[in-house]
Design an enzyme around this catalytic site. Sequence first.
Site, short mmCIF file in Angstrom:
data_model
loop_
_atom_site.label_atom_id
_atom_site.label_comp_id
_atom_site.label_asym_id
_atom_site.label_seq_id
_atom_site.Cartn_x
_atom_site.Cartn_y
_atom_site.Cartn_z
CB ALA A 84 -14.56 2.90 -4.37
CD GLN B 38 -2.39 -0.08 -7.85
OE1 GLN B 38 -2.53 1.22 -7.54
NE2 GLN B 38 -3.55 -0.11 -8.38
CB VAL C 34 -5.20 -6.90 -4.54
CG1 VAL C 34 -3.60 -7.01 -3.34
CG2 VAL C 34 -6.25 -5.59 -4.62
CB ILE D 176 -1.71 5.17 5.94
CG1 ILE D 176 -2.59 6.79 5.81
CG2 ILE D 176 -1.75 4.81 7.56
CD1 ILE D 176 -3.99 6.15 6.47
CE LYS E 178 -4.63 18.01 0.20
NZ LYS E 178 -3.30 18.21 -0.93
CB THR E 179 -3.41 9.51 0.99
OG1 THR E 179 -5.01 9.15 1.37
CG2 THR E 179 -2.59 9.13 2.51
CG LEU E 180 -1.66 9.80 -3.92
CD1 LEU E 180 -0.99 8.93 -4.59
CD2 LEU E 180 -2.00 11.03 -5.53
CE1 TYR F 95 -14.18 5.86 3.22
CE2 TYR F 95 -15.63 4.94 4.02
CZ TYR F 95 -14.36 5.16 3.45
OH TYR F 95 -12.72 4.48 3.79
CE LYS G 264 -11.16 1.71 4.27
NZ LYS G 264 -10.20 0.48 3.84
N GLY H 104 0.84 -1.55 -0.26
CA GLY H 104 -0.14 0.25 0.26
C GLY H 104 0.53 1.66 -0.13
#
Length: 265
Positions: free
Chosen positions: A96, A40, A65, A20, A195-197, A158, A165, A13
């Site tokens: 998603a 990935q 995956v 993270i 704040k991530t991609l 979300y 989740k 990841g």
Amino acid sequence: MGFLQGKRALITGIASQRSIANGIAEAMHREGAELAFTYQNDKLKSRVEDAASKLGGGPAYPLDVTDDAQIVALFDGLGKHWPDGFDILVHAIAYAPREAIAGGFLDGLTRENFAMAHDISAYSLAALAKGARPLMQGRQGAILTLSYLGAERALQSYNVMGVAKAALEASVRYLALNLGPEGIRVNAISAGPIKTLAASGIGGFRKILGHVESNSPIRRTVTIEDVGNAAAFLCSDLASGITGEVTYVDGGYNILGMTGLDEGE
Ligand code: NAD
């Protein structure tokens, strides 16, 4: 000596320095764990290799995956790298389609979007646990995944990711039940917004960050270092009695009933 001295960890990841998974890898490296990584696709390969070189220089394997053959190849490769097994599996993968995580739940909902979110964000945990199982036998190891409050509360935008989740958190409990007798603990961290991609795809994410910063008990958003430290603990022998749990690393946001009121109001 760090509390993960002698442990071997597979980190999935990492997509950027802000991932993270990168915060988790840094904490685990600091605590003495030996690391291996996945990326990935070819676009992310050099980024993950750069991260790996700063964190002990472990190998990096391709892993999409959605491809069973890549999952098999990953654990074949890892079995050669660590012939007597490894201790920690970090699953920090979710996806998603953008149109499914903006607007209302039904707006971007299709059978394909629902299936893809669940396949990549939930099924992949069980698939990786299945592949890792033979290599994690008898080592008092741990599996860790990342969840979000949207698994149990309805949060604007979300949407289908919240449903995935929820499946992920249920999978944590079933995996913990079945792998516990083999000495493998399974836990999730439910992280506050960072704040991530991946997060930038979620509709209104900047607003969410501001809201959590103003209202969470610690009056700030959490960092990848906050999550990394908790992850290192949960995957270490210090947490030997903890399995099947979702631990919140969200500055206490999840405990709130009503937000936006000041003390005394
Ligand atoms: P990120 O974009 O840095 O990481 C997401 C990772 O998922 C990337 O490394 C990407 O390569 C990987 N991925 C996506 N599809 C994949 C596939 N088909 N095969 C293999 N890998 C794939 O974002 P992040 O926020 O660090 O996300 C890590 C985890 O943390 C996710 O499960 C996410 O839902 C969860 N999480 C994030 C937040 C947040 O606010 N950032 C909060 C709670 C939970």
